[in-house]
Every structure is written in C-alpha cells, then in structure tokens.
Design a protein around this motif. Structure first.
Motif, PDB file in Angstrom:
ATOM      1  N   GLN A 100      -4.960  88.568   3.937  1.00 15.35           N
ATOM      2  CA  GLN A 100      -4.875  88.878   5.365  1.00 15.35           C
ATOM      3  C   GLN A 100      -3.727  88.123   6.019  1.00 15.35           C
ATOM      4  O   GLN A 100      -2.981  88.679   6.836  1.00 15.35           O
ATOM      5  CB  GLN A 100      -6.199  88.529   6.046  1.00 15.35           C
ATOM      6  CG  GLN A 100      -7.364  89.406   5.643  1.00 15.35           C
ATOM      7  CD  GLN A 100      -8.717  88.825   6.029  1.00 15.35           C
ATOM      8  OE1 GLN A 100      -8.797  87.695   6.538  1.00 15.35           O
ATOM      9  NE2 GLN A 100      -9.786  89.569   5.774  1.00 15.35           N
ATOM     10  N   ALA A 149      -9.717  94.153  -3.603  1.00 15.38           N
ATOM     11  CA  ALA A 149     -10.569  93.328  -2.742  1.00 15.38           C
ATOM     12  C   ALA A 149      -9.768  92.352  -1.899  1.00 15.38           C
ATOM     13  O   ALA A 149     -10.265  91.840  -0.895  1.00 15.38           O
ATOM     14  CB  ALA A 149     -11.583  92.557  -3.585  1.00 15.38           C
ATOM     15  N   GLN A 161      -8.240  95.146   1.063  1.00 15.74           N
ATOM     16  CA  GLN A 161      -9.063  94.875   2.252  1.00 15.74           C
ATOM     17  C   GLN A 161      -8.187  94.462   3.435  1.00 15.74           C
ATOM     18  O   GLN A 161      -8.408  94.876   4.571  1.00 15.74           O
ATOM     19  CB  GLN A 161     -10.085  93.789   1.921  1.00 15.74           C
ATOM     20  CG  GLN A 161     -11.147  93.559   2.996  1.00 15.74           C
ATOM     21  CD  GLN A 161     -10.634  92.771   4.203  1.00 15.74           C
ATOM     22  OE1 GLN A 161      -9.796  91.876   4.039  1.00 15.74           O
ATOM     23  NE2 GLN A 161     -11.131  93.102   5.393  1.00 15.74           N
ATOM     24  N   VAL A 184      -6.529  97.375   5.147  1.00 16.55           N
ATOM     25  CA  VAL A 184      -7.472  98.084   6.015  1.00 16.55           C
ATOM     26  C   VAL A 184      -7.698  97.287   7.293  1.00 16.55           C
ATOM     27  O   VAL A 184      -7.715  97.827   8.408  1.00 16.55           O
ATOM     28  CB  VAL A 184      -8.816  98.319   5.283  1.00 16.55           C
ATOM     29  CG1 VAL A 184      -9.854  98.892   6.248  1.00 16.55           C
ATOM     30  CG2 VAL A 184      -8.622  99.254   4.105  1.00 16.55           C
ATOM     31  N   GLU A 185      -7.863  95.977   7.139  1.00 19.24           N
ATOM     32  CA  GLU A 185      -8.113  95.092   8.289  1.00 19.24           C
ATOM     33  C   GLU A 185      -6.984  95.167   9.314  1.00 19.24           C
ATOM     34  O   GLU A 185      -7.218  95.145  10.529  1.00 19.24           O
ATOM     35  CB  GLU A 185      -8.258  93.657   7.785  1.00 19.24           C
ATOM     36  CG  GLU A 185      -8.697  92.647   8.838  1.00 19.24           C
ATOM     37  CD  GLU A 185     -10.208  92.499   8.921  1.00 19.24           C
ATOM     38  OE1 GLU A 185     -10.659  91.878   9.886  1.00 19.24           O
ATOM     39  OE2 GLU A 185     -10.922  92.997   8.028  1.00 19.24           O
ATOM     40  N   ALA A 213      -8.414  86.598  -2.072  1.00 18.23           N
ATOM     41  CA  ALA A 213      -9.633  86.711  -1.272  1.00 18.23           C
ATOM     42  C   ALA A 213     -10.122  85.382  -0.701  1.00 18.23           C
ATOM     43  O   ALA A 213     -11.112  85.340   0.038  1.00 18.23           O
ATOM     44  CB  ALA A 213     -10.745  87.331  -2.123  1.00 18.23           C
TER      45      ALA A 213
END
Length: 630
Positions: free
Chosen positions: A14, A48, A52, A55-56, A196
């Motif tokens: 992220q 993952a 992810q 998408v976030e 992650a």
C-alpha cells in the motif's frame, strides 16, 4: 523518526502504491506524473500484497490487465518512449515464471535507455515457508531467487526485505528512472510476506515529489574544441541517434542543419529527427541505410554523432567511416557514449549542445560549400526515385511485394500516424525507404530488435497518445511470438491498427542465412521434406483467423487494390483493426534496394559446402576493410 513525526500505518505494498502515485517529472516547465499506471498479472507472489493495494488505491493508480509478463513490459516501454521518457508504467508479477518472463522486456528497456519500473513478487523474506511454490533453491546461497536474473538487465535493482528498506529503495528507483543518463529498467523485488506487512510510515514519504529532468549544457572548453573541429572540416556528416528524440532536440537539429548545411543521416532510433523532405536529411545510415547517407559516411572527414551509441548496424561493423582523416565528434549526455570511437566528446543534452553549437557557428558565419550541398541533394533525389520504383505497383490486381505494402501505407498516412516495428525484414525496408513526416512517426525498436514488441508497444503508444493512429507492422514470425495483447486491446477498446504481413517464415534471417552460407536452413514456415529440411509446402496456418479468434476485426487483402482499400478502412476505424496481407514467401527476395553497407556476421572458417566456402571468401574481403578507432 521522532515522536512528533506524523505517521500512517499501511502495508508495504500500500505504501509503495501511494508513493508512486505522488511522483512527478518536470522538464522545460512541463510537469507530468512519472508512473501513469500499473500493469499486472496476479499470482500467489503478489495477489495479496500489491493486488490488494491496487484495489485499495484504484482511484490513485490506474491498473491494466495483461496477458503476458514480457508484453506488459513492452507496453510500458512503448508508453515511455511516446512520453519522451518523462512518464512510464509499472509492471507487477508473481514469483517464478511471472518474474522471469520480465527479463526480455527489461533488457529491451535498458538497451534502449527507456524507463520502466518492475515489481516482481519474491519468496518469503522470513523463510518461514521454504521452499515456496515456484522457488528456485540455490544450495550455495540462501538469498538468491529467480529475480536475480533481472540484475544484469536492470539499471537499478533492490530486494526489499524489510518494510523500512522500501523508503531508500523507492527513492533510488525513481532517481534512476528520471535520470536521462542512467534510465532503463528498474527492479524492486518484493518478498510476498513483506508486501503484506504493516509499518508506521512517515507522512513525508507520501508527499508529492517533482524530479527535474536535467538539460546540462556543454563545457566551454569542449564546446570551443567542437566548433574548431567543425570549422576545420570540409565534408562533415551528422549521425542523429535516439538521443535527439529523447531530448526533443528535433527543432534544434533542424536549425543547426539549416544554418550550417551539414547533411544529417539517422540511425534506426534517430530516424525522423528531421522530416524526410528537409533539405539536409539524407536518410538512414549503416547496414540498412540509404546509398546517399552511406556514401557521405565513406567520404566524411568529421562524423558528428548526436545522441547515438554507434552500434554495429550504424558503423557497418566499423567498415563504413573509412576516410583517411576521418575524426569523430560525439555530442551525448552520457560520457560512456561520448567517448566512443576515440571521438572528441561534447558531453551535454542534445538540445542544449546543438543550440550552443549553432550559435557559435553563426558567429563565425560557418557553412559548408555549395558544391557539397549540391552533391548530396542530387544523390538524395536519385535515391528517392529508387524508393518510388519500389513502392510503385503497376498491376494493382496482383499480390503485393513487401515494399509495395509499405508504399500503400506511405501514401495513406500523415504526420499524425505512428508506425511501430522491431524485427524481421521490415526494419531494413523501413530504414531505407520510409518517409518520416513527424518527429515521432517512426517508432522502431532496433536496439534489442525484439520479436513480439510491436503489438503491446502499440497499445502503450496509443495510451500515451490516444488521438493518434498507431500502426503495429508485424511479420508472421513476430506475430506468432506474442499476439496475446490483442485481447487487451479488445478488452480496453484501444483502437490500434495491426498490419500483418504473411511471408511464411523468417524472411530477414533467411536472407542473412543465405549470405553467410547457411542456405536458408530452418528459416521458412514449411513442411519438412524428405531430406530433413523445411522446404516442403507452406504450412496451412491462417493467422487472420487467429487474430479474429482473439476478438479483433480483420480485413483481408489479396491484391494491391484490396490492400489500399483495407488500409484506408482500418485507418478510419475506431475499434482495434487488423489488415492481413500475404506477400512473397520467405525464400524469395523482398524487393527493396540491397544493403548499402556491410554487417559482420562471422562465417564458418572451414566448410565443405560450396555456399559456405564462397561466403567465407567474401567475408574475408569485407573484414580487410575494417577500420580501427585509433
């Protein structure tokens, strides 16, 4: 980090996506986003983590779904080149084959000095699950994974094994991506467990950063020496390379050529630096060059390289620049290239250096003689007549030759069209004959000459310039290497045009094989004959049907007349469209003017077959003409 520093808790993936979304470049007062989007194919090594995160932060980082990892890199590179290296895409893959599929694309990007950010997944940094699926176990080193294959083809490589290590790694990655000297493929290998993992990130890491892309001027002493060298020359020749385009120095080059009268020849990467109808443009140089440019090169007393790497195709394997007193002046932003061929370096940005040279030469009123300009103008006119003859199709209802295919396209396009090619017999025909109408119409990837580049690169170019007509010129050999991104073009409604030329084999390598005594062995797409060679009937392969099966509209052309109509229809289409045309087979000549300069492909020193013996005799005669740089 002090207690007062504001932080945000995010995973490594992220944080990386947020960081990349805030990076910008600026040159000449124009600011744009560095990473325009991310391409990806997901597996257990990135789904993952980066999956992810994408998408976030979908609103901050656009995402494109790819079909092949190598082709995703090609699409990113096409986008970067069309964006003048000021913006590019990132590419994420899983571990294992997804990561190793990046290697060819990374090599292409680095060879061509084009930025692309690679984000392959990696094995567990903590090694709690070891070996994981697709892991390469190396008995002598526990910290090696398949991603290490990317080290030699990356301008920067790092493996982020701790969350806090992302900060310096990401900053270094962007530094290299935005450096006009160092840029190329940049790899950040991301262990899947680290992707992650959460960490308290300083908010400063996510602040917008603008990276200035430099335009360094020339050292005054080097500039003065360069001016003296040009003024002392009688038959100077400019070799324009890809650095002219990367610098957006086309107008500066045109001014330099107009003021001095010095003719300008171009490499594959530099073609289009001058429009084809500029008085000083003399076409391509080297093995696939024009007779005009190559004769000037043989007689030149000063070769002025601008943004060129002097590959063996350009120098005809060091047999082209053979004048007794020839010297080299190399204007290049990279010192490594500026010193090549024992040349006199002028280390500067191409636009800055050309502008400074023009101003200095104007002060002296310097210009080459009218005799010289008249000579190359006449030779250029003769060459254009040869091109016209190759393009002309007196019988419009017969199957076209490859030059006639290019002639039909040449008659249709204007300065807004972009043509893309990379491998096969087309690059040679294009370099000799194509009439570039704008600075970025001619998009040839010939640094790596990678089969399969054209279709995904066309997608990247169209993304960067959606208002342009973008043509991928593809032979059957190249098409079979990598047609998969047709699905992406259809899915995303990216209206690229594909011109698919079927000549039943590797025409370029077939011709080369014949010239070096290889007798075109295994270069045709034909059935195997009784003697074990591939000289039977052509294979019953219907590439047009294959294109249609991937969802793209196909226009079949059997004759020159059909081809002209199909190309016009494709050009006006607002959906992805392919024009399919069958030309001559791979065991016949393509019809363009032959090579105007040699290329060194070593021939067997001992052989019993007459073709190889004869080829070796010719090879030794060419080798004897090779010029050493000192």
């Amino acid at each position: 980090m002090t207690a007062q520093t504001p932080t945000t808790r995010l995973t490594v993936a992220q944080a990386l996506v947020r960081f990349l979304s805030a990076q910008y470049t600026e040159r000449d007062g124009v600011r744009q986003r560095l990473i325009g989007a991310t391409w990806g194919i997901f597996g257990h090594g990135n789904v993952a983590g980066l999956g992810q995160a994408l998408v976030e932060y979908a609103a901050e980082m656009p995402y494109h779904q790819g079909r092949n990892e190598q082709s995703m890199v090609h699409a990113a590179v096409g986008y970067a080149r069309q964006s003048n290296r000021l913006s590019t895409h990132a590419v994420t893959t899983s571990i294992g084959p997804g990561a190793t599929n990046l290697v060819t694309g990374a090599a292409l990007a680095t060879v061509n000095h084009l930025p692309v950010l690679l984000l392959p997944g990696d094995t567990f940094a903590t090694r709690v699950a070891d070996p994981v699926l697709q892991q390469l176990e190396v008995p002598y080193a526990g910290d090696v994974s398949v991603n290490d294959c990317l080290r030699p083809v990356s301008r920067y490589f790092d493996r982020v094994t701790r969350p806090e290590a992302l900060i310096p790694a990401a900053l270094q990655a962007v530094r290299v991506l935005t450096d006009p000297v160092e840029t190329g493929a940049v790899t950040l290998a991301l262990p899947q467990d680290v992707q992650a993992e959460a960490y308290d990130w300083p908010e400063e890491f996510f602040a917008e950063r603008t990276w200035a892309v430099r335009r360094p001027g020339a050292d005054p002493a080097e500039l003065a020496e360069a001016v003296r060298a040009i003024r002392a020359s009688e038959r100077p020749l400019v070799i324009a390379g890809g650095g002219v385009h990367h610098s957006r120095a086309e107008e500066a080059l045109a001014e330099f050529a107009s003021v001095t009268g010095i003719p300008v020849a171009s490499t594959q990467a530099g073609k289009g630096s001058l429009r084809h109808d500029h008085p000083q443009d003399v076409g391509g140089v080297g093995h696939t060059g024009t007779a005009t440019a190559n004769e000037l090169a043989r007689q030149a007393d000063l070769v002025i390289g601008v943004g060129t790497r002097y590959t063996d195709f350009t120098t005809a394997s060091n047999t082209l620049f053979t004048g007794d007193e020839v010297r080299f002046l190399n204007l290049n932003i990279a010192p490594f290239d500026g010193h090549k061929l024992a040349g006199q370096p002028l280390i500067a940005d191409a636009r800055s250096g050309l502008t400074e040279l023009t101003e200095a030469l104007q002060l002296h009123g310097h210009r080459v003689t009218e005799t010289y300009t008249g000579e190359y103008a006449l030779d250029k006119e003769r060459w254009e007549q040869r091109v016209d003859a190759c393009y002309e199709a007196e019988e419009p209802d017969i199957r076209p030759t490859q030059p006639q295919v290019l002639g039909a396209l040449d008659a249709l396009v204007d300065e807004s069209d972009v043509i893309i090619n990379a491998a096969g017999s087309l690059p040679g025909d294009l370099h000799k004959m194509w009439r570039a109408r704008s600075r970025d119409q001619y998009h040839l990837e010939y640094g790596y000459s990678c089969m399969g580049y054209e279709i995904p690169a066309a997608i990247g170019v169209k993304m960067a310039a959606p208002e342009r007509n973008v043509w991928a010129l593809v032979g059957d050999g190249t098409y079979l290497m990598m047609p998969t991104e047709i699905v992406t073009a259809v899915q995303e409604g990216i209206a690229i045009k594909i011109l698919l030329v079927q000549n039943h084999g590797y025409a370029s390598i077939g011709g080369l094989s014949e010239s070096v005594g290889g007798e075109r062995f295994a270069t045709a797409y034909r059935y195997r004959s009784d003697d074990g060679t591939y000289t039977g009937a052509p294979l019953p392969v219907d590439l047009a049907a294959n294109v249609a099966s991937l969802g793209m509209r196909v226009l079949r052309a059997k004759t020159v007349r059909d081809l002209r109509a199909a190309l016009a229809e494709a050009r006006s289409a607002d959906t992805p469209t392919c024009v399919y045309v069958e030309t001559e087979t791979a065991d016949t000549v393509s019809g363009p003017p032959p090579a105007q300069a040699w290329w060194d492909v070593p021939v067997a020193e001992t052989a019993t077959r007459p073709s190889a013996v004869k080829a070796r005799e010719l090879y030794e005669r060419h080798v004897s003409t090779r010029r050493r740089p000192l």
